[in-house]
Write an enzyme that holds these catalytic residues in place. Sequence first.
Site, short mmCIF file in Angstrom:
data_model
loop_
_atom_site.label_atom_id
_atom_site.label_comp_id
_atom_site.label_asym_id
_atom_site.label_seq_id
_atom_site.Cartn_x
_atom_site.Cartn_y
_atom_site.Cartn_z
N GLU A 110 -0.95 -5.05 6.38
CA GLU A 110 0.38 -5.18 5.76
C GLU A 110 1.23 -6.18 6.53
OE1 GLU A 110 1.98 -1.22 5.71
OE2 GLU A 110 0.85 -0.66 3.94
N LEU A 158 2.50 4.43 8.13
CA LEU A 158 2.01 5.82 8.17
C LEU A 158 0.82 5.99 7.23
CD1 LEU A 158 5.14 8.15 8.48
CD2 LEU A 158 3.80 7.05 10.23
N THR A 165 0.85 -1.20 0.00
CA THR A 165 0.00 0.00 0.00
C THR A 165 0.88 1.25 0.00
OG1 THR A 165 -1.79 -1.13 1.15
CG2 THR A 165 -1.71 1.28 1.39
N GLY A 166 0.42 2.28 -0.69
CA GLY A 166 1.14 3.55 -0.67
C GLY A 166 1.55 3.99 -2.06
N SER A 167 2.21 5.16 -2.08
CA SER A 167 2.51 5.78 -3.38
C SER A 167 3.69 5.12 -4.09
CB SER A 167 2.80 7.27 -3.16
OG SER A 167 3.91 7.42 -2.30
C1 A5P Z 1 1.12 2.11 4.28
O1 A5P Z 1 0.35 1.85 5.41
C2 A5P Z 1 2.57 2.22 4.59
O2 A5P Z 1 3.13 1.19 5.32
C3 A5P Z 1 3.39 2.49 3.34
O3 A5P Z 1 3.98 1.33 2.85
C4 A5P Z 1 4.43 3.47 3.71
O4 A5P Z 1 3.77 4.52 4.39
C5 A5P Z 1 5.18 3.99 2.50
O5 A5P Z 1 4.34 4.75 1.69
P1 A5P Z 1 4.90 5.59 0.48
O6 A5P Z 1 5.47 4.61 -0.50
O7 A5P Z 1 3.69 6.29 -0.07
O8 A5P Z 1 5.93 6.52 1.00
#
Ligand code: A5P
Length: 217
Positions: free
Chosen positions: A104, A97, A27-29
């Site tokens: 996860e 975050l 998850t995430g960008s």
């Molecule tokens: C999601 O809950 C997080 O564990 C993300 O893997 C982590 O915050 C990294 O996110 P970005 O790739 O958006 O920085």
Amino acid sequence: MSNELKQLAAIAALDEIQEGMVVGLGTGSTAAPFIRRLGDRVQAGLRIVAIPTSEESRRLAEEKGIPLTSLGAHPQIDVTVDGADEVSPELELIKGLGGALVREKIVAHASKRVVIVVDESKLVHKLGTKTGVPIEVVPFAVDVVTFRLKAIGGIPQLRQRDNRTFVTGEIDRPADLEKQLKGITGVVDSGLFCGVAELVIVAGAGGVRRMARKQTI
Ligand code: A5P
């Protein structure tokens, strides 16, 4: 991380995926471009099934036509590709975050191999340097957990943000703290991921490099 670096990391992570695998989708960008590119491979004929770590990643996978499965059907995942908020030299991580830490962590622990994609800014000498550790707490237990966290010391402050609690301060022994947090009744889990990442793909101005976990006998 710039979009260009995220794309580089995503391309590098595709090397970890082989025909027939069960793939965990982070998850995430940084995980998102990986999911999109994996979807392109699926549309080109790659046969895999995937388990997403969030509803956001599920929607993206569905849009890209990636076949999804469940932990019930596949309790063991071949490889998971996910992002991280901080990475230590020992490949210990702070994650969550983005708010999906429990799912996860379940997916990471069900995986034979966990590959993390980050940019150089996520590398730290010591976990806790740039960010706090998010912990998910059962709402009924928040005050008790707060009291217990203060009692175990070395954890200077707590703050509530978006219904999550953060423990802040540099962390000397992340694996011990992870166990300690997990041992507090009312804590669902923490964003410390120790002994989980096998490979970290780091995208930076100089290109992509790989940090592999040292094998212990
Ligand atoms: C999601 O809950 C997080 O564990 C993300 O893997 C982590 O915050 C990294 O996110 P970005 O790739 O958006 O920085």
